[in-house]
Write a protein that holds these residues in place. Structure first.
Motif, PDB file in Angstrom:
ATOM      1  N   LEU A  52       0.979   4.084  -2.868  1.00  0.00           N
ATOM      2  CA  LEU A  52       0.748   5.499  -2.558  1.00  0.00           C
ATOM      3  C   LEU A  52       1.889   6.363  -3.069  1.00  0.00           C
ATOM      4  N   LEU A  53       3.122   5.940  -2.835  1.00  0.00           N
ATOM      5  CA  LEU A  53       4.275   6.725  -3.299  1.00  0.00           C
ATOM      6  C   LEU A  53       4.278   6.851  -4.818  1.00  0.00           C
ATOM      7  N   ASP A  54       3.942   5.757  -5.516  1.00  0.00           N
ATOM      8  CA  ASP A  54       3.847   5.813  -6.979  1.00  0.00           C
ATOM      9  C   ASP A  54       2.759   6.789  -7.414  1.00  0.00           C
ATOM     10  N   LEU A  55       1.617   6.744  -6.749  1.00  0.00           N
ATOM     11  CA  LEU A  55       0.498   7.616  -7.092  1.00  0.00           C
ATOM     12  C   LEU A  55       0.841   9.087  -6.839  1.00  0.00           C
ATOM     13  N   ALA A 110       0.837  -1.204   0.000  1.00  0.00           N
ATOM     14  CA  ALA A 110       0.000   0.000   0.000  1.00  0.00           C
ATOM     15  C   ALA A 110       0.869   1.251   0.000  1.00  0.00           C
ATOM     16  N   LYS A 111       1.942   1.224   0.788  1.00  0.00           N
ATOM     17  CA  LYS A 111       2.830   2.385   0.848  1.00  0.00           C
ATOM     18  C   LYS A 111       3.487   2.625  -0.511  1.00  0.00           C
ATOM     19  N   GLU A 112       3.945   1.556  -1.144  1.00  0.00           N
ATOM     20  CA  GLU A 112       4.563   1.686  -2.458  1.00  0.00           C
ATOM     21  C   GLU A 112       3.560   2.211  -3.488  1.00  0.00           C
ATOM     22  N   ALA A 125      -5.872   2.939  -9.611  1.00  0.00           N
ATOM     23  CA  ALA A 125      -6.504   1.644  -9.397  1.00  0.00           C
ATOM     24  C   ALA A 125      -5.656   0.769  -8.473  1.00  0.00           C
ATOM     25  N   ALA A 126      -4.351   0.774  -8.683  1.00  0.00           N
ATOM     26  CA  ALA A 126      -3.462  -0.026  -7.837  1.00  0.00           C
ATOM     27  C   ALA A 126      -3.551   0.440  -6.386  1.00  0.00           C
ATOM     28  N   PHE A 127      -3.595   1.756  -6.179  1.00  0.00           N
ATOM     29  CA  PHE A 127      -3.700   2.275  -4.820  1.00  0.00           C
ATOM     30  C   PHE A 127      -5.040   1.896  -4.191  1.00  0.00           C
ATOM     31  N   ARG A 128      -6.128   2.004  -4.960  1.00  0.00           N
ATOM     32  CA  ARG A 128      -7.443   1.630  -4.426  1.00  0.00           C
ATOM     33  C   ARG A 128      -7.454   0.177  -3.960  1.00  0.00           C
TER      34      ARG A 128
END
Length: 78
Positions: free
Chosen positions: A6-9, A2-4, A20-23
């Motif tokens: 979020l950082l990407d987003l 989840a942290k990764e 979508a990945a973050f969701r």
């Protein structure tokens, strides 16, 4: 994960795939950690946000997430 996600987003907030990945990762965390989910809900409500959510999963890889004033649907085509 989840942290990764979020950082990407945060690096590219308009990227639909990163959103979508973050969701997906956020949903997993919220389902696994009731304390975190409750804390996040309280913080959002104290900031003036209405917090309601539902999730429906149908078929392989299809996820529909519905919130206040919006509907987000992600479908993975196979």
């Amino acid at each position: 994960s989840a942290k990764e996600a979020l950082l990407d987003l945060l690096k590219n907030p308009d990227d639909a795939d990163l959103q979508a990945a973050f969701r997906v990762q956020l949903k997993k965390v919220l389902e696994e950690d009731d304390g975190f989910a409750g804390d996040l809900k309280r913080r959002l409500e104290s900031a003036g946000a209405q917090v309601t959510y539902s999730s429906t999963q149908t078929g392989a890889g299809n996820v529909s997430v519905q919130g206040v004033g919006n509907v987000v649907t992600v479908e993975k085509k196979t």
